[in-house]
Every structure is written in C-alpha cells, then in structure tokens.
Motif scaffolding. Structure first.
Motif, PDB file in Angstrom:
ATOM      1  N   GLN A 116       0.850  -1.195   0.000  1.00 44.00           N
ATOM      2  CA  GLN A 116       0.000   0.000   0.000  1.00 44.00           C
ATOM      3  C   GLN A 116       0.884   1.244   0.000  1.00 44.00           C
ATOM      4  OE1 GLN A 116      -2.595  -0.576   3.456  1.00 44.00           O
ATOM      5  NE2 GLN A 116      -4.224  -1.214   2.070  1.00 44.00           N
ATOM      6  N   GLN A 150       0.545   5.541   0.472  1.00 43.45           N
ATOM      7  CA  GLN A 150      -0.313   6.635   0.912  1.00 43.45           C
ATOM      8  C   GLN A 150       0.411   7.949   0.684  1.00 43.45           C
ATOM      9  OE1 GLN A 150      -1.780   6.260   4.895  1.00 43.45           O
ATOM     10  NE2 GLN A 150      -3.097   8.063   4.748  1.00 43.45           N
ATOM     11  N   SER A 195       0.602  12.143   0.574  1.00 46.91           N
ATOM     12  CA  SER A 195       0.070  13.303   1.294  1.00 46.91           C
ATOM     13  C   SER A 195       0.974  14.501   1.041  1.00 46.91           C
ATOM     14  CB  SER A 195      -0.018  13.006   2.795  1.00 46.91           C
ATOM     15  OG  SER A 195       1.266  12.729   3.318  1.00 46.91           O
ATOM     16  N   CYS A 221       5.185   9.965   0.590  1.00 46.29           N
ATOM     17  CA  CYS A 221       4.581   8.700   0.181  1.00 46.29           C
ATOM     18  C   CYS A 221       4.993   7.649   1.195  1.00 46.29           C
ATOM     19  CB  CYS A 221       5.039   8.303  -1.215  1.00 46.29           C
ATOM     20  SG  CYS A 221       4.418   6.692  -1.749  1.00 46.29           S
ATOM     21  N   GLY A 234      -0.683   4.896  -4.995  1.00 49.44           N
ATOM     22  CA  GLY A 234      -1.325   5.557  -3.879  1.00 49.44           C
ATOM     23  C   GLY A 234      -2.566   6.285  -4.360  1.00 49.44           C
ATOM     24  N   GLN A 235      -3.267   6.931  -3.455  1.00 52.26           N
ATOM     25  CA  GLN A 235      -4.545   7.554  -3.790  1.00 52.26           C
ATOM     26  C   GLN A 235      -4.383   8.921  -4.425  1.00 52.26           C
ATOM     27  OE1 GLN A 235      -3.106   7.824  -0.983  1.00 52.26           O
ATOM     28  NE2 GLN A 235      -3.683   9.693   0.073  1.00 52.26           N
ATOM     29  N   THR A 278      -2.425  13.004  -4.317  1.00 57.24           N
ATOM     30  CA  THR A 278      -2.569  14.226  -3.530  1.00 57.24           C
ATOM     31  C   THR A 278      -2.571  15.407  -4.491  1.00 57.24           C
ATOM     32  OG1 THR A 278      -1.675  15.458  -1.622  1.00 57.24           O
ATOM     33  CG2 THR A 278      -0.058  14.403  -3.078  1.00 57.24           C
TER      34      THR A 278
END
Length: 114
Positions: free
Chosen positions: A2, A4, A6, A21, A105-106, A108
């Motif tokens: 995973q 993530q 930001s 990340c 990742g999602q 940013t």
C-alpha cells in the motif's frame, strides 16, 4: 503493498511543497518508487523516480526544481517541490512497479496559482 500520498495543497507560483509517500507491505530498499503527475485532461506522467540503492531520475520539467529522497527507516519517499509553476498543477501519485503488478497511492492534489 500500500502507498499513501500526502502533502499537497494550494500554493502561489514560486512556492514550495513537500509531498510524502508512506509505503507499507514491502521494504523501500528493494523497490523503485516513482512520483507521477496527472493534470486535467492529460495522461499521467513520470516526474521523478528513486531506486532502492538511491539512484534518482527526473523528468526534464522537474530538473533543478524538484528533489526526490527516500527514508528507509520510515519506509517513505518524499518529493520536495520548489519554484512551483502553474503548469505543475495536478494530482500527484506515488507508484511501485513490480511486474506484472503496478501499485498506486490515492494521489494528492497540488494546485499552483499564478
């Protein structure tokens, strides 16, 4: 695995942001992690990449302004973005490519105002 991302935000031209990340499920030292940018209506493009042994590559648009770095202790990769321009606006994604899988990742959002 995973990832993530930001650290995005709204900044004026000439400003800076530090994107993070966080990687989980695999150690950073055996992976190549890339930062990609996708502007509205455009394809996702590679901005910078760092290998497990610390080798760095940058897109021409990022050279001299962006710096990618990794922290094995935190299992995280950072993208320091300086001297930002309006054309840097987009969603920034971090990626690990391990054929046949791609991990994302999602994203940013980075918005640079003129």
């Amino acid at each position: 695995v995973q990832l993530q991302a930001s650290g995005g935000g709204l900044v004026q031209a000439g400003g800076s942001l530090r994107l993070s990340c966080k990687v989980s499920g695999t150690p950073l030292r055996i992976n190549t992690v890339g930062w990609y940018r996708q502007a509205p209506g455009n394809q996702r493009e590679l901005v910078a990449r760092i290998t497990g042994d610390g080798t760095r590559n940058y897109a021409d648009s990022a050279k001299g302004r962006f710096t990618i770095s990794g922290d094995n202790a935190r299992n995280s990769v950072y993208l320091q973005t300086d001297s930002l321009k309006p054309e840097d606006t987009g969603v920034y994604y971090c990626n690990i490519n391990r054929p046949p899988r791609d991990y994302w990742g999602q994203g940013t959002q980075v918005t640079v105002s003129s």
